[in-house]
Design an enzyme around this catalytic site. Structure first.
Site, PDB file in Angstrom:
ATOM      1  N   LYS A 125       0.820  -1.217   0.000  1.00 35.87           N
ATOM      2  CA  LYS A 125       0.000   0.000   0.000  1.00 35.87           C
ATOM      3  C   LYS A 125       0.853   1.265   0.000  1.00 35.87           C
ATOM      4  O   LYS A 125       0.343   2.356  -0.281  1.00 35.87           O
ATOM      5  CB  LYS A 125      -0.965   0.010   1.187  1.00 35.87           C
ATOM      6  CG  LYS A 125      -0.350   0.118   2.561  1.00 35.87           C
ATOM      7  CD  LYS A 125      -1.412  -0.018   3.641  1.00 35.87           C
ATOM      8  CE  LYS A 125      -0.837   0.074   5.036  1.00 35.87           C
ATOM      9  NZ  LYS A 125      -0.355   1.403   5.383  1.00 35.87           N
ATOM     10  N   ASP A 126       2.148   1.145   0.282  1.00 33.72           N
ATOM     11  CA  ASP A 126       3.045   2.302   0.238  1.00 33.72           C
ATOM     12  C   ASP A 126       3.644   2.527  -1.146  1.00 33.72           C
ATOM     13  O   ASP A 126       4.277   3.557  -1.389  1.00 33.72           O
ATOM     14  CB  ASP A 126       4.205   2.133   1.232  1.00 33.72           C
ATOM     15  CG  ASP A 126       3.756   2.156   2.679  1.00 33.72           C
ATOM     16  OD1 ASP A 126       2.723   2.799   2.966  1.00 33.72           O
ATOM     17  OD2 ASP A 126       4.436   1.543   3.522  1.00 33.72           O
ATOM     18  N   ARG A 157      -8.686   8.233   3.286  1.00 30.00           N
ATOM     19  CA  ARG A 157      -9.595   7.149   2.888  1.00 30.00           C
ATOM     20  C   ARG A 157     -10.425   6.681   4.081  1.00 30.00           C
ATOM     21  O   ARG A 157     -11.661   6.554   3.990  1.00 30.00           O
ATOM     22  CB  ARG A 157      -8.774   5.975   2.326  1.00 30.00           C
ATOM     23  CG  ARG A 157      -9.577   4.702   2.083  1.00 30.00           C
ATOM     24  CD  ARG A 157      -8.644   3.533   1.768  1.00 30.00           C
ATOM     25  NE  ARG A 157      -7.676   3.296   2.831  1.00 30.00           N
ATOM     26  CZ  ARG A 157      -7.938   2.617   3.943  1.00 30.00           C
ATOM     27  NH1 ARG A 157      -9.140   2.102   4.138  1.00 30.00           N
ATOM     28  NH2 ARG A 157      -7.007   2.425   4.851  1.00 30.00           N
ATOM     29  N   ARG A 158      -9.767   6.414   5.200  1.00 33.13           N
ATOM     30  CA  ARG A 158     -10.507   5.969   6.385  1.00 33.13           C
ATOM     31  C   ARG A 158     -11.422   7.064   6.902  1.00 33.13           C
ATOM     32  O   ARG A 158     -12.577   6.811   7.264  1.00 33.13           O
ATOM     33  CB  ARG A 158      -9.522   5.551   7.484  1.00 33.13           C
ATOM     34  CG  ARG A 158      -8.763   4.273   7.174  1.00 33.13           C
ATOM     35  CD  ARG A 158      -7.713   3.969   8.223  1.00 33.13           C
ATOM     36  NE  ARG A 158      -6.969   2.755   7.883  1.00 33.13           N
ATOM     37  CZ  ARG A 158      -5.675   2.583   8.098  1.00 33.13           C
ATOM     38  NH1 ARG A 158      -4.964   3.557   8.652  1.00 33.13           N
ATOM     39  NH2 ARG A 158      -5.091   1.454   7.765  1.00 33.13           N
ATOM     40  N   ARG A 182       0.027  10.174  13.625  1.00 36.56           N
ATOM     41  CA  ARG A 182       1.112   9.643  12.808  1.00 36.56           C
ATOM     42  C   ARG A 182       2.082   8.852  13.676  1.00 36.56           C
ATOM     43  O   ARG A 182       2.039   8.886  14.889  1.00 36.56           O
ATOM     44  CB  ARG A 182       1.876  10.789  12.127  1.00 36.56           C
ATOM     45  CG  ARG A 182       1.185  11.422  10.920  1.00 36.56           C
ATOM     46  CD  ARG A 182       1.173  10.551   9.669  1.00 36.56           C
ATOM     47  NE  ARG A 182       2.449   9.918   9.372  1.00 36.56           N
ATOM     48  CZ  ARG A 182       3.480  10.501   8.786  1.00 36.56           C
ATOM     49  NH1 ARG A 182       3.415  11.770   8.435  1.00 36.56           N
ATOM     50  NH2 ARG A 182       4.581   9.839   8.539  1.00 36.56           N
ATOM     51  N   ARG A 199       1.726   4.896  17.757  1.00 37.83           N
ATOM     52  CA  ARG A 199       0.301   5.224  17.654  1.00 37.83           C
ATOM     53  C   ARG A 199      -0.503   4.529  18.749  1.00 37.83           C
ATOM     54  O   ARG A 199      -1.453   5.095  19.291  1.00 37.83           O
ATOM     55  CB  ARG A 199      -0.234   4.859  16.262  1.00 37.83           C
ATOM     56  CG  ARG A 199       0.112   5.912  15.222  1.00 37.83           C
ATOM     57  CD  ARG A 199      -0.500   5.616  13.880  1.00 37.83           C
ATOM     58  NE  ARG A 199       0.331   4.708  13.092  1.00 37.83           N
ATOM     59  CZ  ARG A 199       0.004   4.257  11.895  1.00 37.83           C
ATOM     60  NH1 ARG A 199      -1.151   4.603  11.350  1.00 37.83           N
ATOM     61  NH2 ARG A 199       0.814   3.466  11.228  1.00 37.83           N
ATOM     62  N   CYS A 203      -1.963   8.807  -1.452  1.00 38.75           N
ATOM     63  CA  CYS A 203      -2.416   9.077  -0.098  1.00 38.75           C
ATOM     64  C   CYS A 203      -3.108  10.428   0.018  1.00 38.75           C
ATOM     65  O   CYS A 203      -3.763  10.709   1.011  1.00 38.75           O
ATOM     66  CB  CYS A 203      -1.227   9.032   0.868  1.00 38.75           C
ATOM     67  SG  CYS A 203      -0.480   7.407   1.035  1.00 38.75           S
TER      68      CYS A 203
END
Length: 318
Positions: free
Chosen positions: A85-86, A133-134, A151, A157, A244
């Site tokens: 996903k990166d 997105r979330r 972040r 986190r 992103c």
């Protein structure tokens, strides 16, 4: 014996993922008679250095891979393990994804301080996520929630959940599973509430396209089903020119079953794609099936463009 130098980010998750991949490749090497040893080289990326700004404001896709790809191109390292996903939808000339191992859980998950699920969080609860997105999808589902950026690496986190007044944070389940921290997960978010990021839960093993010796090993590590489903998602992202900085999600699965449109015995892929307004006012979704991942990714993207996705993305990009 050749030593394969493996580039990795310095985070605990990145090093853990890299370690798992190296262990798997050592097993395959021994079984198949390859003469390889492996050595890890830590590399700091731009995304690791900038922790006080949300990803959408500092460049999005490529933040966690550019320096590593430069090391590959200059032959300082031989391969790299990325969270898929990166990875940008297009790789630099001369580099290739040599293997996409079997995907783990692709869902988003919620970790709450008091064991509350997403539906059980109190009105106006403060929830941490730096993902547009979330945030887009959560605002559509629970517009009362107060979403604030969080972040850092997974461990930092999780600490911020306790120290910065969050009722809950949203993370990718895959990272917690790979770290062995799945017991921290309060609940998993179904894809109809939070469609995952493109490639979430999958890894990409990147190397130089002309390194045939290494590619021969990586081909044995590749999981065909994961490769094709992720390829459909990445094609979808590429057509929409997303990263992103924009609220885009996609998730593809094998859709084994009866479908009169396809000859029996063919593997059918089902792809769902979404584009959403950052505030969650409008969420566009489309689901199609097909046997060609590239054509399928393009078709889903084109359907969303026809519904108005480009206007949403243009507004987000400003």
């Amino acid at each position: 014996m050749r030593t394969i130098v493996v580039g990795s980010r310095q985070s605990a998750l990145a090093l853990t993922q890299t370690g798992h991949v190296i262990d798997d490749l050592k097993t395959i090497s021994a079984r198949e008679g390859f003469q390889f040893d492996f050595e890890v080289r830590k590399i700091v990326t731009k995304g690791d250095r900038i922790l006080d700004v949300t990803l959408s404001k500092v460049g999005g896709k490529g933040l966690f891979v550019k320096e590593i790809e430069q090391a590959l191109l200059s032959s300082e390292i031989d391969m790299a393990v990325h969270s898929m996903k990166d990875m940008p939808s297009e790789l630099p000339e001369g580099l290739i994804n040599g293997a996409v191992p079997r995907r783990v859980d692709a869902r988003d998950c919620l970790i709450s301080r008091n064991g509350a699920s997403l539906d059980e969080l109190p009105q106006g609860a403060k929830v941490g996520t730096s993902s547009l997105r979330r945030a887009s999808q959560l605002r559509a589902y629970r517009p009362d929630l107060v979403l604030e950026p969080v972040r850092g690496n997974i461990d930092s986190r999780l600490r911020k959940l306790e120290t910065e007044g969050f009722e809950a944070i949203i993370l990718a389940a895959a990272g917690l599973h790979r770290m062995g921290w799945q017991d921290r997960i309060t609940s998993y978010l179904p894809a109809d509430i939070s469609l995952p990021a493109v490639g979430q839960g999958a890894l990409g093993i990147e190397c130089r396209a002309d390194d045939e010796e290494l590619l021969a090993l990586l081909r044995l590590y590749n999981d065909r089903a994961t490769e094709l489903t992720v390829a459909a998602e990445r094609r979808f992202l590429s057509v929409l020119n997303g990263g992103c900085q924009v609220p885009i999600g996609a998730f593809a699965v094998w859709a084994q079953g009866e479908d009169s449109h396809f000859p029996s015995g063919e593997n059918i892929i089902q792809l769902t794609g979404m584009v959403g307004e950052p505030e969650g006012g409008l969420i566009l979704k489309e689901t199609l099936t097909g046997t060609d991942p590239i054509a399928l990714g393009s078709a889903v993207a084109e359907r969303l463009i026809a519904k108005g996705a480009e206007q949403i993305l243009a507004q987000v990009r400003g």
